[in-house]
Design a protein around this motif. Structure first.
Motif, PDB file in Angstrom:
ATOM      1  N   MET A  24      -3.901   3.849  -1.788  1.00 10.18           N
ATOM      2  CA  MET A  24      -3.765   2.765  -2.751  1.00 10.18           C
ATOM      3  C   MET A  24      -3.430   1.482  -2.005  1.00 10.18           C
ATOM      4  O   MET A  24      -2.399   1.399  -1.335  1.00 10.18           O
ATOM      5  CB  MET A  24      -2.684   3.083  -3.777  1.00 10.18           C
ATOM      6  N   ASN A  25      -4.295   0.498  -2.127  1.00 15.37           N
ATOM      7  CA  ASN A  25      -4.111  -0.797  -1.491  1.00 15.37           C
ATOM      8  C   ASN A  25      -4.053  -1.899  -2.541  1.00 15.37           C
ATOM      9  O   ASN A  25      -4.473  -1.717  -3.684  1.00 15.37           O
ATOM     10  CB  ASN A  25      -5.249  -1.074  -0.510  1.00 15.37           C
ATOM     11  N   SER A  26      -3.537  -3.048  -2.140  1.00 14.49           N
ATOM     12  CA  SER A  26      -3.438  -4.208  -3.028  1.00 14.49           C
ATOM     13  C   SER A  26      -2.808  -3.832  -4.358  1.00 14.49           C
ATOM     14  O   SER A  26      -3.307  -4.167  -5.435  1.00 14.49           O
ATOM     15  CB  SER A  26      -4.825  -4.827  -3.251  1.00 14.49           C
ATOM     16  N   LEU A  27      -1.688  -3.141  -4.289  1.00 17.03           N
ATOM     17  CA  LEU A  27      -1.041  -2.635  -5.497  1.00 17.03           C
ATOM     18  C   LEU A  27      -0.542  -3.765  -6.385  1.00 17.03           C
ATOM     19  O   LEU A  27      -0.108  -4.809  -5.902  1.00 17.03           O
ATOM     20  CB  LEU A  27       0.106  -1.707  -5.121  1.00 17.03           C
TER      21      LEU A  27
ATOM     22  N   VAL B  31       5.331   6.079  -8.721  1.00 19.37           N
ATOM     23  CA  VAL B  31       4.931   4.889  -7.974  1.00 19.37           C
ATOM     24  C   VAL B  31       5.421   3.675  -8.741  1.00 19.37           C
ATOM     25  O   VAL B  31       5.100   3.507  -9.915  1.00 19.37           O
ATOM     26  CB  VAL B  31       3.405   4.815  -7.786  1.00 19.37           C
ATOM     27  N   THR B  32       6.212   2.842  -8.085  1.00 21.33           N
ATOM     28  CA  THR B  32       6.748   1.644  -8.709  1.00 21.33           C
ATOM     29  C   THR B  32       6.349   0.427  -7.885  1.00 21.33           C
ATOM     30  O   THR B  32       6.660   0.355  -6.695  1.00 21.33           O
ATOM     31  CB  THR B  32       8.276   1.710  -8.829  1.00 21.33           C
ATOM     32  N   VAL B  33       5.673  -0.514  -8.521  1.00 21.67           N
ATOM     33  CA  VAL B  33       5.225  -1.735  -7.863  1.00 21.67           C
ATOM     34  C   VAL B  33       5.973  -2.905  -8.478  1.00 21.67           C
ATOM     35  O   VAL B  33       5.849  -3.176  -9.673  1.00 21.67           O
ATOM     36  CB  VAL B  33       3.708  -1.937  -8.006  1.00 21.67           C
ATOM     37  N   SER B  34       6.735  -3.603  -7.678  1.00 17.42           N
ATOM     38  CA  SER B  34       7.529  -4.722  -8.162  1.00 17.42           C
ATOM     39  C   SER B  34       6.784  -6.026  -7.968  1.00 17.42           C
ATOM     40  O   SER B  34       5.970  -6.180  -7.050  1.00 17.42           O
ATOM     41  CB  SER B  34       8.880  -4.777  -7.442  1.00 17.42           C
ATOM     42  N   SER B  35       7.076  -6.973  -8.837  1.00 16.60           N
ATOM     43  CA  SER B  35       6.455  -8.295  -8.765  1.00 16.60           C
ATOM     44  C   SER B  35       7.329  -9.292  -8.034  1.00 16.60           C
ATOM     45  O   SER B  35       6.882 -10.338  -7.615  1.00 16.60           O
ATOM     46  CB  SER B  35       6.134  -8.804 -10.169  1.00 16.60           C
TER      47      SER B  35
ATOM     48  N   SER C  15       0.822  -1.203   0.000  1.00 19.43           N
ATOM     49  CA  SER C  15       0.000   0.000   0.000  1.00 19.43           C
ATOM     50  C   SER C  15       0.855   1.252   0.000  1.00 19.43           C
ATOM     51  O   SER C  15       1.992   1.256   0.484  1.00 19.43           O
ATOM     52  CB  SER C  15      -0.914   0.032   1.233  1.00 19.43           C
ATOM     53  N   LEU C  16       0.305   2.323  -0.550  1.00 21.75           N
ATOM     54  CA  LEU C  16       0.897   3.646  -0.513  1.00 21.75           C
ATOM     55  C   LEU C  16      -0.215   4.675  -0.381  1.00 21.75           C
ATOM     56  O   LEU C  16      -1.331   4.448  -0.837  1.00 21.75           O
ATOM     57  CB  LEU C  16       1.700   3.950  -1.780  1.00 21.75           C
ATOM     58  N   ARG C  17       0.103   5.810   0.222  1.00 19.76           N
ATOM     59  CA  ARG C  17      -0.829   6.921   0.305  1.00 19.76           C
ATOM     60  C   ARG C  17      -0.187   8.147  -0.326  1.00 19.76           C
ATOM     61  O   ARG C  17       0.837   8.633   0.156  1.00 19.76           O
ATOM     62  CB  ARG C  17      -1.208   7.226   1.752  1.00 19.76           C
ATOM     63  N   LEU C  18      -0.788   8.635  -1.397  1.00 18.84           N
ATOM     64  CA  LEU C  18      -0.314   9.830  -2.064  1.00 18.84           C
ATOM     65  C   LEU C  18      -1.018  11.053  -1.497  1.00 18.84           C
ATOM     66  O   LEU C  18      -2.199  10.995  -1.146  1.00 18.84           O
ATOM     67  CB  LEU C  18      -0.563   9.753  -3.566  1.00 18.84           C
ATOM     68  N   SER C  19      -0.292  12.157  -1.427  1.00 15.39           N
ATOM     69  CA  SER C  19      -0.846  13.413  -0.942  1.00 15.39           C
ATOM     70  C   SER C  19      -0.656  14.492  -1.992  1.00 15.39           C
ATOM     71  O   SER C  19       0.323  14.479  -2.744  1.00 15.39           O
ATOM     72  CB  SER C  19      -0.169  13.845   0.360  1.00 15.39           C
ATOM     73  N   CYS C  20      -1.571  15.426  -2.040  1.00 15.78           N
ATOM     74  CA  CYS C  20      -1.499  16.564  -2.947  1.00 15.78           C
ATOM     75  C   CYS C  20      -1.853  17.818  -2.166  1.00 15.78           C
ATOM     76  O   CYS C  20      -2.955  17.918  -1.615  1.00 15.78           O
ATOM     77  CB  CYS C  20      -2.463  16.371  -4.120  1.00 15.78           C
TER      78      CYS C  20
ATOM     79  N   SER D  43     -11.741   4.594 -11.894  1.00 16.37           N
ATOM     80  CA  SER D  43     -11.621   3.737 -13.057  1.00 16.37           C
ATOM     81  C   SER D  43     -11.863   2.291 -12.638  1.00 16.37           C
ATOM     82  O   SER D  43     -11.659   1.918 -11.476  1.00 16.37           O
ATOM     83  CB  SER D  43     -10.236   3.877 -13.689  1.00 16.37           C
ATOM     84  N   ASP D  44     -12.297   1.479 -13.585  1.00 16.44           N
ATOM     85  CA  ASP D  44     -12.586   0.084 -13.271  1.00 16.44           C
ATOM     86  C   ASP D  44     -11.356  -0.657 -12.747  1.00 16.44           C
ATOM     87  O   ASP D  44     -11.473  -1.559 -11.912  1.00 16.44           O
ATOM     88  CB  ASP D  44     -13.126  -0.631 -14.507  1.00 16.44           C
ATOM     89  N   SER D  45     -10.185  -0.277 -13.207  1.00 17.90           N
ATOM     90  CA  SER D  45      -8.972  -0.985 -12.833  1.00 17.90           C
ATOM     91  C   SER D  45      -8.567  -0.776 -11.379  1.00 17.90           C
ATOM     92  O   SER D  45      -7.828  -1.593 -10.821  1.00 17.90           O
ATOM     93  CB  SER D  45      -7.812  -0.581 -13.751  1.00 17.90           C
ATOM     94  N   VAL D  46      -9.036   0.301 -10.751  1.00 13.93           N
ATOM     95  CA  VAL D  46      -8.649   0.582  -9.367  1.00 13.93           C
ATOM     96  C   VAL D  46      -9.813   0.519  -8.401  1.00 13.93           C
ATOM     97  O   VAL D  46      -9.601   0.583  -7.180  1.00 13.93           O
ATOM     98  CB  VAL D  46      -7.963   1.957  -9.240  1.00 13.93           C
TER      99      VAL D  46
END
Length: 124
Positions: free
Chosen positions: A88-91, A120-124, A17-22, A66-69
């Motif tokens: 953002m969870n379950s990245l 944001v980089t999510v590794s497998s 998970s990550l939390r973005l701020s603006c 969006s449907d993807s998120v």
């Protein structure tokens, strides 16, 4: 008229998970306030078009995804702090992108104020 600065990006493993701020700032010369803007998050991966991720109305009563998120991400705002967030969870690796915060005047049809983005980089 509206300055936006994103933060909170980084690298995370799939499932994390990550939390973005603006942080939003309205120019002192403007009669407008943060509440005059609907806000959104967009992302762009290398070689791909910019994609809308989530948006939120001026008072937070309405959100879209969006449907993807959908079901994994949550957009929120704090009008007293001029802040917008994206939890953002379950990245997934396909979430890897530069994420941008954007603002839209409530009576207009497009987002025309943009931040510089945060990676944001999510590794497998």
């Amino acid at each position: 008229q509206l300055q936006l600065v994103e933060s909170g990006g980084g690298s995370v493993q799939a499932g994390g998970s990550l939390r973005l701020s603006c942080r939003a700032s309205v120019s002192a010369a403007s009669a407008l306030t943060f509440r005059d803007y609907a806000m959104g998050w967009f992302r762009q991966a290398p070689g791909k078009e910019r994609e809308a991720v989530a948006s939120i109305s001026w008072n937070g009563d309405s959100t879209s995804y969006s449907d993807s998120v959908k079901g994994r991400f949550t957009i929120s705002r704090d009008n007293n702090k001029n802040m917008v967030y994206l939890e953002m969870n379950s990245l997934r690796p396909e979430d890897t992108a530069v994420y941008y915060c954007a603002g839209q005047l409530s009576w207009r049809t497009t987002f025309e104020y943009w931040g510089q983005g945060t990676q944001v980089t999510v590794s497998s």
